[in-house]
Scaffold this motif. Structure first.
Motif, PDB file in Angstrom:
ATOM      1  N   ARG A 154       0.844  -1.206   0.000  1.00  0.00           N
ATOM      2  CA  ARG A 154       0.000   0.000   0.000  1.00  0.00           C
ATOM      3  C   ARG A 154       0.874   1.249   0.000  1.00  0.00           C
ATOM      4  N   SER A 155       1.933   1.240   0.834  1.00  0.00           N
ATOM      5  CA  SER A 155       2.819   2.418   0.879  1.00  0.00           C
ATOM      6  C   SER A 155       3.458   2.652  -0.479  1.00  0.00           C
ATOM      7  N   GLU A 156       3.893   1.539  -1.112  1.00  0.00           N
ATOM      8  CA  GLU A 156       4.530   1.685  -2.415  1.00  0.00           C
ATOM      9  C   GLU A 156       3.546   2.246  -3.433  1.00  0.00           C
ATOM     10  N   ALA A 157       2.298   1.752  -3.372  1.00  0.00           N
ATOM     11  CA  ALA A 157       1.276   2.266  -4.282  1.00  0.00           C
ATOM     12  C   ALA A 157       1.104   3.757  -4.044  1.00  0.00           C
ATOM     13  N   ASP A 158       1.106   4.150  -2.759  1.00  0.00           N
ATOM     14  CA  ASP A 158       0.921   5.558  -2.406  1.00  0.00           C
ATOM     15  C   ASP A 158       2.043   6.412  -3.006  1.00  0.00           C
ATOM     16  N   SER A 159       3.303   5.949  -2.845  1.00  0.00           N
ATOM     17  CA  SER A 159       4.397   6.779  -3.403  1.00  0.00           C
ATOM     18  C   SER A 159       4.352   6.791  -4.926  1.00  0.00           C
ATOM     19  N   ARG A 160       3.960   5.663  -5.515  1.00  0.00           N
ATOM     20  CA  ARG A 160       3.909   5.657  -6.977  1.00  0.00           C
ATOM     21  C   ARG A 160       2.790   6.549  -7.481  1.00  0.00           C
ATOM     22  N   ILE A 161       1.692   6.644  -6.725  1.00  0.00           N
ATOM     23  CA  ILE A 161       0.627   7.573  -7.109  1.00  0.00           C
ATOM     24  C   ILE A 161       1.199   8.990  -7.142  1.00  0.00           C
ATOM     25  N   ALA A 162       1.931   9.326  -6.058  1.00  0.00           N
ATOM     26  CA  ALA A 162       2.493  10.678  -5.976  1.00  0.00           C
ATOM     27  C   ALA A 162       3.421  10.937  -7.173  1.00  0.00           C
ATOM     28  N   GLN A 163       4.239   9.923  -7.491  1.00  0.00           N
ATOM     29  CA  GLN A 163       5.189  10.074  -8.595  1.00  0.00           C
ATOM     30  C   GLN A 163       4.455  10.230  -9.930  1.00  0.00           C
ATOM     31  N   GLN A 164       3.425   9.410 -10.124  1.00  0.00           N
ATOM     32  CA  GLN A 164       2.701   9.480 -11.394  1.00  0.00           C
ATOM     33  C   GLN A 164       1.898  10.776 -11.500  1.00  0.00           C
ATOM     34  N   VAL A 165       1.363  11.243 -10.360  1.00  0.00           N
ATOM     35  CA  VAL A 165       0.622  12.500 -10.398  1.00  0.00           C
ATOM     36  C   VAL A 165       1.557  13.635 -10.818  1.00  0.00           C
ATOM     37  N   SER A 166       2.795  13.634 -10.249  1.00  0.00           N
ATOM     38  CA  SER A 166       3.690  14.735 -10.619  1.00  0.00           C
ATOM     39  C   SER A 166       4.123  14.593 -12.074  1.00  0.00           C
ATOM     40  N   GLU A 167       4.275  13.337 -12.538  1.00  0.00           N
ATOM     41  CA  GLU A 167       4.611  13.110 -13.942  1.00  0.00           C
ATOM     42  C   GLU A 167       3.520  13.684 -14.852  1.00  0.00           C
ATOM     43  N   VAL A 168       2.254  13.409 -14.474  1.00  0.00           N
ATOM     44  CA  VAL A 168       1.124  13.906 -15.274  1.00  0.00           C
ATOM     45  C   VAL A 168       1.123  15.437 -15.267  1.00  0.00           C
ATOM     46  N   ASN A 169       1.318  16.028 -14.073  1.00  0.00           N
ATOM     47  CA  ASN A 169       1.296  17.484 -13.984  1.00  0.00           C
ATOM     48  C   ASN A 169       2.373  18.123 -14.855  1.00  0.00           C
ATOM     49  N   HIS A 170       3.597  17.559 -14.795  1.00  0.00           N
ATOM     50  CA  HIS A 170       4.679  18.093 -15.617  1.00  0.00           C
ATOM     51  C   HIS A 170       4.348  17.975 -17.101  1.00  0.00           C
ATOM     52  N   ALA A 171       3.854  16.774 -17.465  1.00  0.00           N
ATOM     53  CA  ALA A 171       3.570  16.537 -18.881  1.00  0.00           C
ATOM     54  C   ALA A 171       2.477  17.490 -19.375  1.00  0.00           C
ATOM     55  N   LEU A 172       1.476  17.748 -18.516  1.00  0.00           N
ATOM     56  CA  LEU A 172       0.389  18.633 -18.948  1.00  0.00           C
ATOM     57  C   LEU A 172       0.912  20.037 -19.215  1.00  0.00           C
ATOM     58  N   VAL A 173       1.818  20.504 -18.349  1.00  0.00           N
ATOM     59  CA  VAL A 173       2.395  21.826 -18.568  1.00  0.00           C
ATOM     60  C   VAL A 173       3.165  21.843 -19.891  1.00  0.00           C
ATOM     61  N   GLY A 174       3.957  20.771 -20.113  1.00  0.00           N
ATOM     62  CA  GLY A 174       4.727  20.665 -21.352  1.00  0.00           C
ATOM     63  C   GLY A 174       3.828  20.646 -22.573  1.00  0.00           C
ATOM     64  N   ILE A 175       2.735  19.877 -22.487  1.00  0.00           N
ATOM     65  CA  ILE A 175       1.829  19.783 -23.631  1.00  0.00           C
ATOM     66  C   ILE A 175       1.188  21.143 -23.919  1.00  0.00           C
ATOM     67  N   ALA A 176       0.811  21.852 -22.834  1.00  0.00           N
ATOM     68  CA  ALA A 176       0.198  23.164 -23.030  1.00  0.00           C
ATOM     69  C   ALA A 176       1.175  24.117 -23.709  1.00  0.00           C
ATOM     70  N   ASN A 177       2.457  24.083 -23.301  1.00  0.00           N
ATOM     71  CA  ASN A 177       3.473  24.914 -23.941  1.00  0.00           C
ATOM     72  C   ASN A 177       3.596  24.600 -25.420  1.00  0.00           C
ATOM     73  N   LEU A 178       3.704  23.289 -25.710  1.00  0.00           N
ATOM     74  CA  LEU A 178       3.864  22.870 -27.098  1.00  0.00           C
ATOM     75  C   LEU A 178       2.649  23.283 -27.920  1.00  0.00           C
ATOM     76  N   ASN A 179       1.458  23.152 -27.302  1.00  0.00           N
ATOM     77  CA  ASN A 179       0.234  23.610 -27.963  1.00  0.00           C
ATOM     78  C   ASN A 179       0.388  25.041 -28.443  1.00  0.00           C
ATOM     79  N   GLY A 180       0.877  25.904 -27.542  1.00  0.00           N
ATOM     80  CA  GLY A 180       1.054  27.313 -27.869  1.00  0.00           C
ATOM     81  C   GLY A 180       2.027  27.507 -29.024  1.00  0.00           C
ATOM     82  N   HIS A 181       3.192  26.825 -28.959  1.00  0.00           N
ATOM     83  CA  HIS A 181       4.193  26.937 -30.010  1.00  0.00           C
ATOM     84  C   HIS A 181       3.631  26.481 -31.351  1.00  0.00           C
ATOM     85  N   ILE A 182       2.932  25.327 -31.303  1.00  0.00           N
ATOM     86  CA  ILE A 182       2.434  24.776 -32.563  1.00  0.00           C
ATOM     87  C   ILE A 182       1.460  25.730 -33.224  1.00  0.00           C
TER      88      ILE A 182
END
Lengths: 484, 336
Positions: A154-182
């Protein structure tokens, strides 16, 4: 001026050829790049006035099959989801162990069973009593190991959730930037293929975490929805919120508020199987943390409770004072059914029988409450303990169907339940991963084929040579004219 | 699907995946060939582990019962030996004792009483036999000797006789019988052991009830008979040659009557031994049957596993060959 226009046509042919060669070289260079979409030069007739004269590159086409990609992403998310679930059940099954293995839960119970029989035969024999105490301690250790591992999962799942959430957040910011450039590049009619590749890679990266649907507008901007309908990116990126917890204990659940749920733009989001983010690895991690491991813990606790209850029967040992702990204790105390959650982690052999804790082995034979050793050959209590272990007893908790079971039978039932879950998950996971892989192969089939690029290159080489020849000929014709 | 091109990665991805798949099945097959057991027993049982677990539990339990039948058989065998020892000690004495006063005189009496006194020591020490530090005839008090020594018993009898004021042979006999039956007499002074053992479970169904203790009436009567003879040499019974003679003869008669009781005891013990033996045999048979059943659930057919391994191996080899061929097959190599 037909000679000079012929010259100009041939020149445009040379330009198109070298542009096409450039695109081919880029394709070949990226033949092994994941997420690179094959480019194709689009050539059209150049019009000068009313007549066509020469060729021109009208654009570079990115060869992407949108439907296939959407399908592949959804299949990838589902495969990631089922893969994690299968991993969890396999891990739990490994912890419960093979029944043939004496270190498995059922094996440890059988060892206790045999130790009770052997001790009842020679209750005067210290070694037999000591073997009995060891078997009982081993059983408590077995329960604790499995329960600890469940909470670690359960603890491992919890940390992986945190890691994946931050991955998603970073990627969303990146995608929004690229959207603007494109959008700004394509309005200046510049080639945006590379930017689109990057954006696609970012989306692919998070599409196994959350199943995504991508909608592209005419300006080339993408909007991202989850499979469950939540908007992740629409112009501006949204932010997922999650707070990691350090160590998880069995009593900490999402419902009790001890564990964090997800928020989207600050608003709480459901994380269960029907929630808007379910269907990918994130959903599976929430399922492991909040449902699968909790249910497994409940099943394990029910077996631990059955064990404690059997030996806590007041009729079993007359020397035990009412309210005092039985042979197996809830961390040294009498077990109270309201404290069932996490019992398997707190299970202990009664300290009165453990020499290391100031107890004595003869209490296994003479009763937990007896002050002095009784006759050394008395085996009545040991016989009764063995009968208590094997007697059919109504299972009271843990989601087992209400039936009379012996303790070994109940433990085998628990192991069977986990094995069945594992097999089902394994079958689902292998089916969905085969599907995801098939779709991926189909997508890759549309990728760069060096043979085809080389063939194209041969054609271009020919075309280039031909155009050059035309220019040379025109030059000779002009020379001829000039030399007259 | 009309393909005019096939991406390079599609090839390598597919080959990679097939290699991984084949390697996994090769590993599984080789593990099964080597161990002879199913790689994934749970899958073979469709997730139902209850039968395997039940078989394993029963096998482990039978291992426990094997300890019980071994212990119990050894114990019963040792008890039988003790009974034979007692038989030897008393057998020769009985005819001689019965002849006292008829064909034998005082000289023989003196010799016999001494012999019986030694015999009593022998019987008591036989009943105090310890087997692996467990006193055989002491019941649950297995760490104690079963009986006090002969002197203690005879002294207690002397006191009991003089307390009762018995003088005639009938009175003395009655006083001795009373002492042996009295809970404050033999049971507290002579017998030092405890209650008989709790039932011993030889298998879930078979049990041996209440193993023999030195307090058993048949053994007690043996002691009584020998004690009567021994008393002829002591103060309480030494009031006259006639009384001594009569006491010794009474002791002989008691021993004679007791003989059949002891024989019955030995027969009972023999029956128990037979039951233990039968239970051990049944347990062993059950164990073999369970092992067979377990093999049925777990063991793979070695021929089938070997064939599968062979097949996977040749498939893998074919795949390697194909991979090598395909990687050589590209246009670039021919563009020279």
């Amino acid at each position: 001026m037909s000679i000079s226009s012929a010259m100009s046509s041939a020149l445009s042919g040379l330009t198109v050829s070298s542009r096409a060669a450039e695109v081919i070289s880029s394709n070949i260079a990226n033949a092994l790049t994941e997420g690179y979409a094959r480019r194709e030069v689009q050539v059209s007739v150049r019009r000068v006035g009313d007549a066509g004269q020469g060729a021109q590159v009208s654009g570079v086409h990115r060869d992407v099959n949108g439907f296939l990609m959407a399908d592949r992403r959804l299949a990838g998310a589902r495969a990631a989801d089922l893969d994690l679930r299968e991993g969890f059940f396999s891990r739990l099954e490994g912890q419960l162990g093979n029944p043939q293995d004496s270190a498995s839960l059922t094996g440890r119970i059988a060892t206790l069973d045999a130790a009770l029989i052997a001790a009842a035969s020679r209750p005067d024999n210290e070694a037999r009593l000591s073997a009995l105490a060891d078997a009982a301690t081993g059983l408590t250790a077995g329960f604790r190991t499995i329960a600890d591992d469940l909470q670690t999962a359960r603890s491992e799942a919890d940390s992986r959730i945190a890691q994946q959430v931050s991955e998603v957040n970073h990627a969303l910011v990146g995608i929004a930037n690229l959207n603007g450039h494109i959008v700004s590049f394509s309005s200046g009619s510049r080639d945006t293929s590379a930017l689109q590749d990057q954006r696609q890679q970012l989306i692919d990266q998070i599409s196994t975490i959350i199943p995504l649907r991508e909608v592209q507008d005419s300006a080339g901007r993408v909007t991202l929805y989850t499979g469950g309908g939540a908007v992740l990116l629409d112009g501006r990126p949204t932010e997922l919120g999650f707070a990691k917890v350090g160590v998880i204990t069995p009593d900490m659940t999402l419902a009790s508020g001890a564990l964090s749920g997800l928020t989207l733009k600050g608003r709480p989001l459901r994380t269960d199987a029907t929630g808007p983010l379910s269907g990918g690895s994130l959903g599976a991690l929430f399922a492991i943390r909040d449902q699968l491991a909790v249910e497994a813990q409940a099943g394990l606790d029910a077996v631990a409770r059955d064990l404690v209850d059997r030996f806590q029967d007041p009729a079993l040992d007359a020397t035990r004072a009412p309210g005092a702990a039985g042979l197996f204790t809830d961390h040294g105390l009498e077990f109270n059914p309201v404290d069932e959650v996490g019992l398997s982690q707190r299970l202990m052999l009664n300290a009165a029988t453990v020499p290391q804790s100031g107890g004595a082995l003869w209490r296994l034979r003479d009763g937990l409450g007896s002050a002095t050793p009784g006759p050394v050959g008395e085996s009545a209590l040991l016989n009764a303990l063995h009968q208590a272990l094997a007697a059919p007893r109504l299972t009271l908790s843990g989601g087992f169907s209400p039936a009379q079971r012996s303790l070994p039978g109940l433990a085998a039932q628990l192991a069977s339940g986990v094995a069945t879950n594992r097999l089902t998950a394994q079958k689902d996971a292998s089916f969905s991963s085969a599907r995801a892989e098939a779709l991926r192969v189909m997508e890759l089939e549309g990728g760069v084929d060096t043979d085809r690029e080389m063939q194209d290159l041969l054609l271009i080489e020919n075309a280039y040579a031909a155009n050059a020849k035309v220019i040379q000929t025109m030059d000779q014709m002009l020379q001829l004219l000039l030399g007259m | 699907m009309a393909l005019i091109s096939l991406g390079d990665m599609a090839h390598s991805f597919m080959l990679r995946r097939q290699t991984a798949d084949l390697k996994q099945s090769a590993q599984q097959a080789s593990a099964e060939v080597v161990s002879g057991l199913s790689f994934d027993p749970a899958a073979r049982q469709h997730g139902d582990l209850v039968p395997i677990a039940a078989i394993e539990t029963s096998l482990t339990r039978l291992e426990g019962y094997r300890a019980v039948t071994n212990d119990t058989a050894t114990m019963a065998g040792a008890m039988q030996t003790v009974l034979q020892t007692i038989e030897h000690q008393t057998d020769d004495l009985v005819p001689a004792l019965l002849n006292l006063g008829l064909t034998e005189g005082l000289g023989t009496l003196n010799r016999l009483t001494t012999e019986v006194r030694q015999g009593l020591d022998g019987v008591i020490s036989a009943l105090n036999t310890r087997l692996g530090d467990r006193s055989l005839f002491a019941g649950i008090a297995a760490d104690q000797p079963a009986l006090a020594n002969a002197d203690t018993i005879l002294t207690a009898l002397d006191a009991a006789i003089s307390a009762s004021g018995a003088v005639t042979i009938g009175e003395i006999d009655a006083a001795v019988t009373t002492w042996f039956a009295d809970p404050a007499g033999f049971s507290s002074v002579g017998y030092l052991g405890g209650e008989p053992l709790s039932p011993l479970y030889l298998s879930p169904e078979d049990q041996v009830q209440g193993m023999l203790t030195a307090a058993h009436p048949a053994l007690r009567d043996t002691l009584k008979g020998m004690a009567l003879v021994a008393l002829a040499d002591r103060a309480a019974g030494a009031s006259g040659a006639g009384i001594r003679m009569a006491l010794a003869r009474r002791g002989g008669e008691t021993l004679l009557q007791n003989r059949s009781d002891r024989a019955a005891l030995a027969a009972d013990l023999g029956m128990a031994e037979a039951r233990i033996e039968a239970a051990a045999t049944r347990n062993q048979a059950e164990k073999s049957a369970l092992e067979l059943a377990r093999n049925g659930l777990l063991v793979v057919d070695p021929f089938e596993a070997a064939t599968r391994m062979e097949a996977t191996q040749s498939q893998l080899e074919a795949l390697y060959a194909v991979t090598a061929r395909l990687s050589r097959l590209n246009l670039v190599d021919f563009l020279r």
